[in-house]
Design an enzyme around this catalytic site. Sequence first.
Site, PDB file in Angstrom:
ATOM      1  N   SER A   1       5.873  -1.856  -2.371  1.00  0.00           N
ATOM      2  CA  SER A   1       5.780  -2.791  -3.506  1.00  0.00           C
ATOM      3  C   SER A   1       4.805  -2.272  -4.555  1.00  0.00           C
ATOM      4  O   SER A   1       3.746  -2.858  -4.756  1.00  0.00           O
ATOM      5  CB  SER A   1       5.334  -4.179  -3.058  1.00  0.00           C
ATOM      6  OG  SER A   1       5.590  -4.468  -1.739  1.00  0.00           O
TER       7      SER A   1
ATOM      8  N   SER B   1       3.074  -0.738   8.161  1.00  0.00           N
ATOM      9  CA  SER B   1       3.973  -1.033   9.280  1.00  0.00           C
ATOM     10  C   SER B   1       3.217  -1.123  10.595  1.00  0.00           C
ATOM     11  O   SER B   1       3.524  -1.973  11.439  1.00  0.00           O
ATOM     12  CB  SER B   1       5.073   0.029   9.383  1.00  0.00           C
ATOM     13  OG  SER B   1       5.905  -0.029   8.248  1.00  0.00           O
TER      14      SER B   1
ATOM     15  N   GLY C   1       0.839  -1.196   0.000  1.00  0.00           N
ATOM     16  CA  GLY C   1       0.000   0.000   0.000  1.00  0.00           C
ATOM     17  C   GLY C   1       0.870   1.241   0.000  1.00  0.00           C
ATOM     18  O   GLY C   1       2.097   1.158   0.104  1.00  0.00           O
TER      19      GLY C   1
ATOM     20  N   GLY D   1       2.276   5.549   4.464  1.00  0.00           N
ATOM     21  CA  GLY D   1       1.327   6.166   5.379  1.00  0.00           C
ATOM     22  C   GLY D   1      -0.026   5.484   5.444  1.00  0.00           C
ATOM     23  O   GLY D   1      -0.896   5.904   6.206  1.00  0.00           O
TER      24      GLY D   1
ATOM     25  N   GLY E   1      -0.619   2.515   6.614  1.00  0.00           N
ATOM     26  CA  GLY E   1      -0.735   1.738   7.846  1.00  0.00           C
ATOM     27  C   GLY E   1      -0.128   0.349   7.771  1.00  0.00           C
ATOM     28  O   GLY E   1      -0.368  -0.485   8.644  1.00  0.00           O
TER      29      GLY E   1
END
Length: 181
Positions: free
Chosen positions: A94, A27, A20, A23, A25
């Site tokens: 990715s 991680s 994604g 920012g 989410g």
Amino acid sequence: MTATLQRESVGTGRVVWFTGLSGAGKSTLASALYEELIARGEQVELLDGDAVRENLSKGLGFTKADRDTNVRRIAFVAGLLAKHGVTVLVSAISPYAETRREVLANLPNPTEVFVDAPLAVVTERDVKGLYLKALAGEIPHFTGVSDPYEAPENPDLHLRTDRISVQDGLKQLLDHLGVNA
């Protein structure tokens, strides 16, 4: 000679690939899942895209070729760990669908998780102001602004982080992975 991983050579591990925008989410959710799986006694490793880029892909830029190389390196390490029974959580932008399909096809028990939030939301979450700089043309090759992000067409799990909490996302992940007791 290029080393590749084949499904036949792998053990009982699995790879959960979070993709994604920056920012969105990835991680945060991967870390929450990591902590939960550790608490349950599972062998688990977290490969964060930023950490991998700093340690294994230093010197790579942000061209398509460099991004693809980075993703392939992450997948190679993930496959090695999974081959030894580890649940591997990959948190990496990715951005290119073809490269994601390629690496996921060669990983054991892969789960693709699309961590999704609109550009306005990730821009608002961006404490470093990178999106604003990219939108102003100050940062070239910025995924989602001046470089594409090709969203998965059929991810195994699609989490809209602008609509759910981290705890709700974690519950959906655990349910999907079949580890929610």
